[in-house]
Scaffold this motif. Sequence first.
Motif, PDB file in Angstrom:
ATOM      1  N   THR A  22       0.851  -1.211   0.000  1.00  0.00           N
ATOM      2  CA  THR A  22       0.000   0.000   0.000  1.00  0.00           C
ATOM      3  C   THR A  22       0.877   1.249   0.000  1.00  0.00           C
ATOM      4  OG1 THR A  22      -0.181  -0.078   2.418  1.00  0.00           O
ATOM      5  CG2 THR A  22      -1.958  -1.118   1.151  1.00  0.00           C
ATOM      6  N   ASN A  23       2.075   1.173   0.612  1.00  0.00           N
ATOM      7  CA  ASN A  23       2.978   2.335   0.579  1.00  0.00           C
ATOM      8  C   ASN A  23       3.437   2.619  -0.846  1.00  0.00           C
ATOM      9  OD1 ASN A  23       2.925   2.791   3.353  1.00  0.00           O
ATOM     10  ND2 ASN A  23       5.134   3.112   3.472  1.00  0.00           N
ATOM     11  N   ALA A  24       3.784   1.538  -1.572  1.00  0.00           N
ATOM     12  CA  ALA A  24       4.252   1.729  -2.951  1.00  0.00           C
ATOM     13  C   ALA A  24       3.141   2.372  -3.790  1.00  0.00           C
ATOM     14  CB  ALA A  24       4.683   0.391  -3.547  1.00  0.00           C
ATOM     15  N   GLU A  25       1.902   1.896  -3.612  1.00  0.00           N
ATOM     16  CA  GLU A  25       0.776   2.451  -4.380  1.00  0.00           C
ATOM     17  C   GLU A  25       0.525   3.912  -3.983  1.00  0.00           C
ATOM     18  OE1 GLU A  25      -1.006   1.303  -6.877  1.00  0.00           O
ATOM     19  OE2 GLU A  25      -2.505   2.923  -6.879  1.00  0.00           O
ATOM     20  N   ALA A  26       0.583   4.201  -2.682  1.00  0.00           N
ATOM     21  CA  ALA A  26       0.340   5.573  -2.223  1.00  0.00           C
ATOM     22  C   ALA A  26       1.437   6.521  -2.741  1.00  0.00           C
ATOM     23  CB  ALA A  26       0.268   5.611  -0.699  1.00  0.00           C
ATOM     24  N   LEU A  27       2.688   6.052  -2.734  1.00  0.00           N
ATOM     25  CA  LEU A  27       3.783   6.896  -3.243  1.00  0.00           C
ATOM     26  C   LEU A  27       3.571   7.182  -4.731  1.00  0.00           C
ATOM     27  CD1 LEU A  27       6.775   5.225  -1.374  1.00  0.00           C
ATOM     28  CD2 LEU A  27       6.155   7.644  -1.205  1.00  0.00           C
ATOM     29  N   LYS A  28       3.126   6.154  -5.460  1.00  0.00           N
ATOM     30  CA  LYS A  28       2.874   6.318  -6.897  1.00  0.00           C
ATOM     31  C   LYS A  28       1.765   7.363  -7.103  1.00  0.00           C
ATOM     32  CE  LYS A  28       0.922   2.977  -9.416  1.00  0.00           C
ATOM     33  NZ  LYS A  28       0.763   1.550  -9.676  1.00  0.00           N
ATOM     34  N   GLN A  29       0.696   7.233  -6.320  1.00  0.00           N
ATOM     35  CA  GLN A  29      -0.425   8.178  -6.468  1.00  0.00           C
ATOM     36  C   GLN A  29      -0.008   9.590  -6.054  1.00  0.00           C
ATOM     37  OE1 GLN A  29      -4.369   7.193  -5.544  1.00  0.00           O
ATOM     38  NE2 GLN A  29      -4.206   5.033  -6.094  1.00  0.00           N
ATOM     39  N   ALA A  30       0.837   9.682  -5.000  1.00  0.00           N
ATOM     40  CA  ALA A  30       1.300  11.006  -4.543  1.00  0.00           C
ATOM     41  C   ALA A  30       2.095  11.685  -5.661  1.00  0.00           C
ATOM     42  CB  ALA A  30       2.146  10.865  -3.286  1.00  0.00           C
ATOM     43  N   ARG A  31       2.926  10.905  -6.346  1.00  0.00           N
ATOM     44  CA  ARG A  31       3.768  11.478  -7.420  1.00  0.00           C
ATOM     45  C   ARG A  31       2.920  11.947  -8.594  1.00  0.00           C
ATOM     46  NH1 ARG A  31       7.239   6.903  -6.106  1.00  0.00           N
ATOM     47  NH2 ARG A  31       8.910   7.707  -4.784  1.00  0.00           N
ATOM     48  N   THR A  32       1.741  11.328  -8.771  1.00  0.00           N
ATOM     49  CA  THR A  32       0.896  11.757  -9.893  1.00  0.00           C
ATOM     50  C   THR A  32      -0.192  12.720  -9.427  1.00  0.00           C
ATOM     51  OG1 THR A  32      -0.379   9.718  -9.668  1.00  0.00           O
ATOM     52  CG2 THR A  32       1.329   9.726 -11.350  1.00  0.00           C
ATOM     53  N   GLY A  33      -0.006  13.289  -8.236  1.00  0.00           N
ATOM     54  CA  GLY A  33      -0.844  14.425  -7.827  1.00  0.00           C
ATOM     55  C   GLY A  33      -1.977  14.128  -6.868  1.00  0.00           C
ATOM     56  N   ALA A  34      -2.047  12.909  -6.307  1.00  0.00           N
ATOM     57  CA  ALA A  34      -3.160  12.607  -5.390  1.00  0.00           C
ATOM     58  C   ALA A  34      -3.148  13.573  -4.207  1.00  0.00           C
ATOM     59  CB  ALA A  34      -3.037  11.171  -4.889  1.00  0.00           C
ATOM     60  N   ASP A  35      -4.346  13.881  -3.745  1.00  0.00           N
ATOM     61  CA  ASP A  35      -4.492  14.840  -2.644  1.00  0.00           C
ATOM     62  C   ASP A  35      -4.050  14.264  -1.311  1.00  0.00           C
ATOM     63  OD1 ASP A  35      -5.593  16.799  -4.200  1.00  0.00           O
ATOM     64  OD2 ASP A  35      -7.665  16.122  -3.853  1.00  0.00           O
ATOM     65  N   GLU A  36      -3.734  15.189  -0.420  1.00  0.00           N
ATOM     66  CA  GLU A  36      -3.532  14.810   0.977  1.00  0.00           C
ATOM     67  C   GLU A  36      -4.824  14.152   1.480  1.00  0.00           C
ATOM     68  OE1 GLU A  36      -1.346  16.952   4.119  1.00  0.00           O
ATOM     69  OE2 GLU A  36      -3.238  18.027   4.302  1.00  0.00           O
ATOM     70  N   GLY A  37      -4.685  13.107   2.251  1.00  0.00           N
ATOM     71  CA  GLY A  37      -5.875  12.442   2.823  1.00  0.00           C
ATOM     72  C   GLY A  37      -6.295  11.220   2.041  1.00  0.00           C
ATOM     73  N   VAL A  38      -5.684  11.014   0.865  1.00  0.00           N
ATOM     74  CA  VAL A  38      -5.983   9.778   0.130  1.00  0.00           C
ATOM     75  C   VAL A  38      -5.383   8.606   0.905  1.00  0.00           C
ATOM     76  CG1 VAL A  38      -5.350   8.456  -1.945  1.00  0.00           C
ATOM     77  CG2 VAL A  38      -6.281  10.766  -2.173  1.00  0.00           C
ATOM     78  N   CYS A  39      -6.223   7.596   1.152  1.00  0.00           N
ATOM     79  CA  CYS A  39      -5.776   6.401   1.892  1.00  0.00           C
ATOM     80  C   CYS A  39      -5.886   5.191   0.986  1.00  0.00           C
ATOM     81  CB  CYS A  39      -6.663   6.150   3.106  1.00  0.00           C
ATOM     82  SG  CYS A  39      -6.684   7.499   4.270  1.00  0.00           S
ATOM     83  N   ILE A  40      -4.885   4.362   1.046  1.00  0.00           N
ATOM     84  CA  ILE A  40      -4.854   3.132   0.263  1.00  0.00           C
ATOM     85  C   ILE A  40      -4.903   1.962   1.244  1.00  0.00           C
ATOM     86  CG2 ILE A  40      -3.534   1.776  -1.423  1.00  0.00           C
ATOM     87  CD1 ILE A  40      -4.277   4.542  -2.508  1.00  0.00           C
ATOM     88  N   ILE A  41      -5.874   1.070   1.013  1.00  0.00           N
ATOM     89  CA  ILE A  41      -6.002  -0.095   1.893  1.00  0.00           C
ATOM     90  C   ILE A  41      -6.017  -1.353   1.023  1.00  0.00           C
ATOM     91  CG2 ILE A  41      -7.503  -1.262   3.586  1.00  0.00           C
ATOM     92  CD1 ILE A  41      -8.580   1.473   4.358  1.00  0.00           C
ATOM     93  N   ALA A  42      -5.343  -2.387   1.472  1.00  0.00           N
ATOM     94  CA  ALA A  42      -5.400  -3.664   0.747  1.00  0.00           C
ATOM     95  C   ALA A  42      -5.720  -4.777   1.742  1.00  0.00           C
ATOM     96  CB  ALA A  42      -4.072  -3.946   0.057  1.00  0.00           C
ATOM     97  N   ARG A  43      -6.420  -5.796   1.257  1.00  0.00           N
ATOM     98  CA  ARG A  43      -6.706  -6.950   2.128  1.00  0.00           C
ATOM     99  C   ARG A  43      -5.493  -7.854   2.231  1.00  0.00           C
ATOM    100  NH1 ARG A  43     -12.194  -9.606   0.283  1.00  0.00           N
ATOM    101  NH2 ARG A  43     -11.810 -10.823   2.168  1.00  0.00           N
ATOM    102  N   ARG A  44      -4.604  -7.727   1.246  1.00  0.00           N
ATOM    103  CA  ARG A  44      -3.409  -8.577   1.227  1.00  0.00           C
ATOM    104  C   ARG A  44      -2.292  -7.817   0.524  1.00  0.00           C
ATOM    105  NH1 ARG A  44      -2.645 -12.122  -3.298  1.00  0.00           N
ATOM    106  NH2 ARG A  44      -0.962 -13.594  -2.886  1.00  0.00           N
ATOM    107  N   GLN A  45      -1.047  -7.985   0.991  1.00  0.00           N
ATOM    108  CA  GLN A  45       0.104  -7.395   0.290  1.00  0.00           C
ATOM    109  C   GLN A  45       1.056  -8.527  -0.097  1.00  0.00           C
ATOM    110  OE1 GLN A  45       1.124  -3.107   2.026  1.00  0.00           O
ATOM    111  NE2 GLN A  45       1.364  -4.653   3.592  1.00  0.00           N
TER     112      GLN A  45
END
Length: 253
Positions: A22-45
């Motif tokens: 979920t950190n890798a996905e959140a970092l990717k989204q942050a780099r492409t402009g995702a807003d503060e407060g976006v949360c990424i949750i997964a049932r499995r990593q």
Amino acid sequence: MASVTAYHVKITIFSFDTLDSTNAEALKQARTGADEGVCIIARRQTAGRGRHGRRWVSEKDAGLYFSIILRPRIEMRFLPLITLMAGVAVHDTLGSVGIEADIKWVNDLLVNEKKIGGILAETAETDTGIAVVVGIGINLAIADLPDEIAAIATSVESETGSVPDREKFIGSLTASLSTRYGQLSAPNGPELIRSEWIKRSSYGYGKNVRVSTGTEIVTGITDGIEENGALCIRKPDGTIVAIHAGDVQKLRA
Ligand code: BTN
């Protein structure tokens, strides 16, 4: 009388069945402009990551695997306090299901010295400035863990006898994160977060510890937290060193 409204981050949740991290996905989204407060949750990593390049075992639904994107407006020197802020929020979330946890500097949530959760903060340079992704892993259910991890880990289910309601637990975590992050962002926020952290941790003062920083081993007694979140250790010769990164191990009193 003028009233000041505390800053509250707007939470938006994206849930996935499986992610590498979920950190890798959140970092990717942050780099492409995702807003503060976006949360990424997964049932499995499949490649959950912990500190110092360690693996975070992430079996399906055995834990909460959660990352939030923050775009902090605090002074750079206070950025390490984001991990302490998240520790306070996770501590309070565990409290909401009846668990009185301890926080071992800098990011370990413990119950009777067994790990129930951990926090991994990672940063990314983005077009709109620095983003911090705070990744939180909390063991929710008794899982089939490798022996070496089972010996040092616990879960909400092991401590309370039941697996918490996932949605409620996530609601409690995001509410706590929003409140504590709002506090950190206020003018006296760094001081407040340090004192809230100290209240929840047996590691703030008077703990006999051994710290491995990667380049040296420091042993001594903990003696508070510096304004940037570094852990102060009083060595046997009376000198105090500030630890900015490292693994803390409790020694016998
Ligand atoms: C640690 O104690 O070493 C930190 C563990 C952090 C694990 C979480 S699980 C959700 C997020 N995604 C990751 O890959 N790691 C963090």
